[in-house]
Design an enzyme around this catalytic site. Structure first.
Site, PDB file in Angstrom:
ATOM      1  N   LYS A   1       0.819  -1.214   0.000  1.00 32.27           N
ATOM      2  CA  LYS A   1       0.000   0.000   0.000  1.00 32.27           C
ATOM      3  C   LYS A   1       0.861   1.276   0.000  1.00 32.27           C
ATOM      4  O   LYS A   1       0.420   2.313  -0.451  1.00 32.27           O
ATOM      5  CB  LYS A   1      -0.966  -0.023   1.169  1.00 32.27           C
ATOM      6  CG  LYS A   1      -1.862  -1.275   1.103  1.00 32.27           C
ATOM      7  CD  LYS A   1      -3.219  -1.075   1.611  1.00 32.27           C
ATOM      8  CE  LYS A   1      -4.163  -2.207   1.236  1.00 32.27           C
ATOM      9  NZ  LYS A   1      -3.726  -3.573   1.648  1.00 32.27           N
TER      10      LYS A   1
HETATM   11  C1  LIG Z   1      -4.368  -4.651   1.167  1.00 29.91           C
HETATM   12  C2  LIG Z   1      -3.583  -5.891   1.071  1.00 29.91           C
HETATM   13  C3  LIG Z   1      -3.967  -6.918   0.197  1.00 29.91           C
HETATM   14  C4  LIG Z   1      -5.230  -6.845  -0.628  1.00 29.91           C
HETATM   15  O1  LIG Z   1      -5.180  -5.848  -1.611  1.00 29.91           O
HETATM   16  P1  LIG Z   1      -6.525  -5.353  -2.300  1.00 29.91           P
HETATM   17  O2  LIG Z   1      -6.126  -4.176  -3.105  1.00 29.91           O
HETATM   18  O3  LIG Z   1      -7.469  -4.989  -1.179  1.00 29.91           O
HETATM   19  O4  LIG Z   1      -7.059  -6.464  -3.103  1.00 29.91           O
HETATM   20  C5  LIG Z   1      -3.165  -8.032   0.104  1.00 29.91           C
HETATM   21  N1  LIG Z   1      -2.048  -8.161   0.842  1.00 29.91           N
HETATM   22  C6  LIG Z   1      -1.647  -7.196   1.686  1.00 29.91           C
HETATM   23  C7  LIG Z   1      -0.426  -7.410   2.498  1.00 29.91           C
HETATM   24  C8  LIG Z   1      -2.397  -6.035   1.829  1.00 29.91           C
HETATM   25  O5  LIG Z   1      -2.000  -5.077   2.666  1.00 29.91           O
END
Ligand SMILES: *Cc1c(COP(=O)(O)O)cnc(C)c1O
Length: 475
Positions: free
Chosen positions: A117
Site C-alpha cells: 500500500k
Molecule cells: C491490502 C492488502 C492486500 C489486498 O489488496 P486489495 O487491493 O485490497 O485487493 C493483500 N495483501 C496485503 C499485504 C495487503 O495489505
C-alpha cells in the site's frame, strides 16, 4: 482526461477534483472516461526509461496520461520525490526475483510500512499536500483499515500540512506489529480509532459519513481507501515495471497472481491490461474469505455478512465485499452505468448477490475476461511458507503465500508468472514462526516498536460516534 462514475453520472470531473473525493455523488466509483492505449513504440520507450532513468520517470509517463490538471514539471517532481531508493530500498523500487519454475516475486513491500500500500499511499501524501496548498484548503481523511491501509496512510500523511487522518480499524484484529506501527505515531494530525467490530463495520461507518453530504462538505471529509482513483492509478505503474523486468521484448506475455481483498491491486492490473500491457492472465488469489474466487469460478457475486467474515492469518484480505469490484464489473458490462447501478445499488442491497455467469463478456472474452482465481487456507499458507523457506531460503509473508499457492496452480509453460509480494513476513511474525519455527528478519528501524506508548481511542461501530469525534477534533 475526464472522469465518470460507474453508476452513470457523466458530469465531467478532472483528476484533482476526484483526488480529494471518495465515492461519486451517485454512490459509484470514479473511472477515466476511457483507457489510453499504449502502443508498441511507447511500450519500448517506457522499457528503456525504466531501465535507464528509473521508476519515477515511468510513473510520470503513466500518470501523465490520466492527469491533465497538474503542470508536467510539478507532476514529475512529485514522482521523483516519492519513488526514491531511500524510501523504497532499491533503485528498481519494485525488484523482481525468481522463485521457481517460471514463478517470480515482484517486491512491492519495501516502503515505510513494509506493505504494498506504500506504493500508492506515498504518492498520495505528496499529491494531497500539493493540491491542498494550491487551493489553500484543508482535508480530513477518514479511513477504514484492516491493517496495511491505515499504517500506509498514516506514514504517508504524518506531518503533512493541511491534512488530518482519522483511521478506524477493527479492535484487536490487527497483528501486534501492525497495531504498534499505527498506534505508536504521536503526530498531532493522526487519530487512531479502534472500532468494536470487523473491517466491514469500519468501512460501513466511513461510507455512512461520506453519504452524509452536508457533513462531508462542512468537515471536508476525504478518503484514502482503495476506492480512491489516484491510488489505483499509482498501482498501475508497477505492473509495467514488473513486465519490463520479466521480459526482453514486447511480444512476450506475462501473467500476474495477486493476493486480493478489496480488488484494488488486481484492478490496477486490469487497467494496465486495458491500456495494452501484454498480460496473459490475471489470477486472483483469496484466503478463506473467498467472495472473489467464488465469482470467478461461478459468475455469482455474493457478499457475506460481517458475521460470516473469517478472521484469518492473511488479515489484510479479510473482506466480505470487495470495494473496487464495481469498477471491473462496469467495464465487464461494456460500461453500462445503469446496469452497474442496478447490480450494486439495488440487487446487492435487496438480495445480497448477482449472477453474471450468462453475460457473454464474462463467459467468453477469452474466458472469464482473462481472469482466473484460487483460494488458500491457513494450512495451505503454512505449507507454502515452510516450503519456500526450506527449498528456496525465501521467506514470504502470509498474503504473498496465498499468492504463491494459487500461482502454482495456474502457471503456464513459457509465460512468466509474477506473484505480487504484498507485505514483508515481519508484519505477520506469529504465523511465520508457526510455519517455519523461525522469527522473520526485522528491519532495524522497527526494533522494539511493540513496547512504545500507544495513541488510540475505542469506539462503538456507530457512524454518529465518529462524526462527533471528528467534529470535536477539527479546529
Ligand atoms: C491490502 C492488502 C492486500 C489486498 O489488496 P486489495 O487491493 O485490497 O485487493 C493483500 N495483501 C496485503 C499485504 C495487503 O495489505
Amino acid at each position: 482526461m475526464k472522469y465518470i462514475s460507474t453508476r452513470g453520472d457523466q458530469s465531467p470531473k478532472h483528476f484533482c477534483d476526484i483526488l480529494l473525493e471518495g465515492l461519486a455523488p451517485d454512490g459509484g466509483l470514479y473511472l477515466p472516461e476511457h483507457y489510453p492505449k499504449v502502443d508498441d513504440a511507447t511500450l519500448s520507450r517506457w522499457r528503456g526509461l525504466y531501465q535507464n532513468q528509473g521508476y519515477a520517470e515511468l510513473a510520470f509517463e503513466v500518470l501523465s496520461l490520466y492527469i491533465d490538471d497538474i503542470p508536467a514539471v510539478d507532476l514529475k517532481a512529485l514522482c521523483q520525490k516519492t519513488y526514491t531508493a531511500e524510501v523504497f530500498g532499491s533503485k528498481e523500487i519494485v525488484p523482481l526475483r525468481a522463485l521457481e519454475n517460471g514463478i517470480w516475486l515482484e517486491a512491492l513491500s519495501n516502503g515505510p510500512t513494509l506493505a504494498f500500500k506504500d506504493m500508492a499511499m506515498q504518492l498520495l501524501g505528496n499529491l494531497f499536500e500539493y493540491e491542498l496548498a494550491r487551493r489553500g484548503e484543508e482535508l480530513n481523511i477518514l479511513g477504514a483499515t484492516s491493517g496495511d491501509t491505515g499504517s500506509a496512510a498514516e506514514y504517508a500523511m504524518r506531518g503533512k500540512k493541511g491534512v488530518r487522518v482519522f483511521m478506524t480499524s477493527p479492535k484487536g484484529r490487527m497483528s501486534p506489529f501492525q497495531q504498534a506501527q499505527m498506534f505508536s505515531l504521536m503526530d498531532d494530525n493522526i487519530f487512531n480509532i479502534a472500532v468494536d467490530g470487523v473491517f466491514d463495520d469500519c468501512q460501513d461507518m466511513v461510507k455512512a459519513v461520506s453519504n452524509d453530504l452536508d457533513f462531508k462538505r462542512q468537515y471536508k471529509i476525504g478518503t484514502v481507501n482503495s476506492i480512491n482513483w489516484a491510488r489505483l492509478l499509482a498501482q498501475v505503474v508497477y505492473y509495467f515495471a514488473g513486465y519490463f523486468q520479466a521480459t526482453q521484448q514486447n511480444t512476450e506475455k506475462v501473467s500476474f497472481t495477486v493476493p486480493s481483498g478489496n480488488f484494488g491491486n488486481v484492478c490496477a492490473g486490469h487497467v494496465a491490461r486495458m491500456m495494452g500491457l501484454p498480460i496473459a492472465r490475471l489470477v486472483v488469489a483469496t484466503n478463506e474469505n473467498d467472495v472473489l474466487d467464488e465469482f470467478f469460478k461461478t459468475g455469482v457475486y455474493r457478499v457475506r455478512a460481517s458475521a460470516d467474515t473469517h478472521e484469518t492469518s492473511s488479515p489484510s484480505m479479510d473482506i466480505s465485499k470487495a470495494s473496487n469490484f464495481e469498477r471491473f464489473v462496469f467495464d465487464l458490462l461494456g460500461r453500462d452505468g445503469a446496469r452497474t447501478k442496478a447490480l450494486f445499488g439495488d440487487a446487492l442491497a435487496r438480495v445480497g448477490f448477482f449472477d453474471l455467469e450468462a453475460h457473454p463478456a464474462f463467459s467468453q472474452a477469452a474466458t472469464r475476461y482473462g481472469f482466473d482465481s484460487g483460494k488458500s487456507s491457513h494450512a495451505d499458507r503454512l505449507a507454502t511458507i515452510k516450503d519456500t523457506w526450506e527449498r528456496h531460503g525465501t521467506m514470504i509473508d502470509t498474503h504473498t503465500a496465498d499468492g504463491v499457492k494459487v500461482a502454482r496452480e495456474h502457471v503456464q509453460a513459457g509465460v512468466p508468472m509474477i506473484v505480487l509480494e504484498t507485505a514483508l513476513p515481519i508484519k505477520f511474525a506469529e504465523t511465520i514462526v508457526e510455519a517455519t519455527g523461525r522469527e522473520p528478519d526485522r528491519p532495524a528501524k522497527f526494533n522494539g516498536i511493540e513496547a512504545l506508548p500507544k495513541r488510540v481511542v475505542d469506539m462503538a461501530a456507530d457512524a454518529q460516534a465518529i462524526k462527533t469525534f471528528i467534529a470535536g477534533h477539527c479546529a
